[in-house]
Design a protein around this motif. Structure first.
Motif, PDB file in Angstrom:
ATOM      1  N   GLY A 119      29.652  35.176  20.773  1.00  0.00           N
ATOM      2  CA  GLY A 119      28.768  36.274  21.144  1.00  0.00           C
ATOM      3  C   GLY A 119      28.955  37.474  20.236  1.00  0.00           C
ATOM      4  N   ASP A 120      28.109  38.469  20.422  1.00  0.00           N
ATOM      5  CA  ASP A 120      28.145  39.664  19.578  1.00  0.00           C
ATOM      6  C   ASP A 120      29.512  40.340  19.549  1.00  0.00           C
ATOM      7  OD1 ASP A 120      25.478  39.417  18.831  1.00  0.00           O
ATOM      8  OD2 ASP A 120      24.760  40.689  20.464  1.00  0.00           O
ATOM      9  N   ASP A 121      30.240  40.301  20.650  1.00  0.00           N
ATOM     10  CA  ASP A 121      31.531  40.997  20.754  1.00  0.00           C
ATOM     11  C   ASP A 121      32.718  40.169  20.257  1.00  0.00           C
ATOM     12  OD1 ASP A 121      30.208  43.167  21.845  1.00  0.00           O
ATOM     13  OD2 ASP A 121      30.528  42.492  23.908  1.00  0.00           O
ATOM     14  N   ASP A 122      32.472  39.021  19.670  1.00  0.00           N
ATOM     15  CA  ASP A 122      33.561  38.108  19.292  1.00  0.00           C
ATOM     16  C   ASP A 122      34.054  38.265  17.857  1.00  0.00           C
ATOM     17  OD1 ASP A 122      34.014  36.682  21.720  1.00  0.00           O
ATOM     18  OD2 ASP A 122      32.158  35.559  21.369  1.00  0.00           O
ATOM     19  N   PHE A 123      33.500  39.189  17.094  1.00  0.00           N
ATOM     20  CA  PHE A 123      33.851  39.281  15.673  1.00  0.00           C
ATOM     21  C   PHE A 123      35.362  39.372  15.450  1.00  0.00           C
ATOM     22  CE2 PHE A 123      34.842  41.786  11.864  1.00  0.00           C
ATOM     23  CZ  PHE A 123      34.307  40.958  10.891  1.00  0.00           C
ATOM     24  N   ALA A 142      28.009  29.305  15.854  1.00  0.00           N
ATOM     25  CA  ALA A 142      29.455  29.187  16.029  1.00  0.00           C
ATOM     26  C   ALA A 142      29.790  28.976  17.494  1.00  0.00           C
ATOM     27  CB  ALA A 142      30.168  30.437  15.520  1.00  0.00           C
ATOM     28  N   ALA A 143      30.792  28.142  17.708  1.00  0.00           N
ATOM     29  CA  ALA A 143      31.390  27.958  19.027  1.00  0.00           C
ATOM     30  C   ALA A 143      32.839  28.381  18.922  1.00  0.00           C
ATOM     31  CB  ALA A 143      31.296  26.506  19.472  1.00  0.00           C
ATOM     32  N   LEU A 144      33.367  28.920  20.003  1.00  0.00           N
ATOM     33  CA  LEU A 144      34.763  29.329  20.056  1.00  0.00           C
ATOM     34  C   LEU A 144      35.454  28.637  21.216  1.00  0.00           C
ATOM     35  CD1 LEU A 144      34.419  33.182  19.535  1.00  0.00           C
ATOM     36  CD2 LEU A 144      35.161  31.499  17.839  1.00  0.00           C
ATOM     37  N   ALA A 145      36.708  28.295  20.996  1.00  0.00           N
ATOM     38  CA  ALA A 145      37.593  27.881  22.084  1.00  0.00           C
ATOM     39  C   ALA A 145      38.385  29.127  22.448  1.00  0.00           C
ATOM     40  CB  ALA A 145      38.520  26.765  21.634  1.00  0.00           C
ATOM     41  N   VAL A 146      38.344  29.511  23.706  1.00  0.00           N
ATOM     42  CA  VAL A 146      38.967  30.752  24.162  1.00  0.00           C
ATOM     43  C   VAL A 146      40.017  30.410  25.211  1.00  0.00           C
ATOM     44  CG1 VAL A 146      38.506  32.996  25.222  1.00  0.00           C
ATOM     45  CG2 VAL A 146      36.799  31.960  23.726  1.00  0.00           C
ATOM     46  N   ASP A 147      41.232  30.939  25.041  1.00  0.00           N
ATOM     47  CA  ASP A 147      42.315  30.642  25.983  1.00  0.00           C
ATOM     48  C   ASP A 147      42.166  31.459  27.260  1.00  0.00           C
ATOM     49  OD1 ASP A 147      43.404  33.196  25.498  1.00  0.00           O
ATOM     50  OD2 ASP A 147      45.061  32.452  24.276  1.00  0.00           O
TER      51      ASP A 147
END
Length: 148
Positions: free
Chosen positions: A9-13, A52-57
């Motif tokens: 998302g926009d806030d993930d930079f 982009a996809a992220l894996a987030v803990d």
């Protein structure tokens, strides 16, 4: 390790950047601020194909990334996904995150058509190939690159 796979998302930079830097370092490619911003803007621009996809803990920290894009396959008249980049933080490896990121991209491919997912990796990236060999068929295609 508990984690969630989701679209960036926009806030993930600032969570994405250290992962992308590590990925570039792994492939011995220099990443400067300008290049990072270009790639991030491609990811966030809906008119660009890169996603982009992220894996987030469980603490909300990104620990893995996948960059992918829709591609047409003229031989089958379908659309699938091309997995450009896949990286999991060293502290999170072995927990299934890489597999989950690939499965996330595979699910996106199913949403856009009958095509699958394809990708390449370095010939000497044996740990990643162990995972890839469980998920997909290794092809006999030879890759060529022409310098700019």
């Amino acid at each position: 390790m508990n984690y969630e796979i989701r679209s960036a998302g926009d806030d993930d930079f600032f969570g994405w950047l250290p992962l992308f830097e590590a990925y570039c370092r792994f492939y011995e490619t220099e990443l400067d601020d300008a290049k990072a911003l270009i790639v991030w803007n491609w990811i966030r621009d809906e008119s660009e194909p890169l996603q982009a996809a992220l894996a987030v803990d469980e603490e909300g920290r990104p620990v893995g990334l996948a960059h992918y894009r829709a591609v047409p396959n003229s031989l089958t008249a379908t659309r699938g996904m091309y997995l450009d980049d896949l990286y999991v933080d060293e502290s999170a490896r072995g927990s299934g995150i890489g597999r989950s990121l690939i499965e996330f991209v595979h699910a996106r491919a199913a949403e856009i058509g009958q095509g699958g997912v394809s990708w390449i990796t370095a010939d000497d990236n044996a740990p990643a190939q162990q995972v890839y060999d469980q998920l997909a068929k290794r092809t006999s295609w030879v890759t060529y690159e022409m310098d700019a």
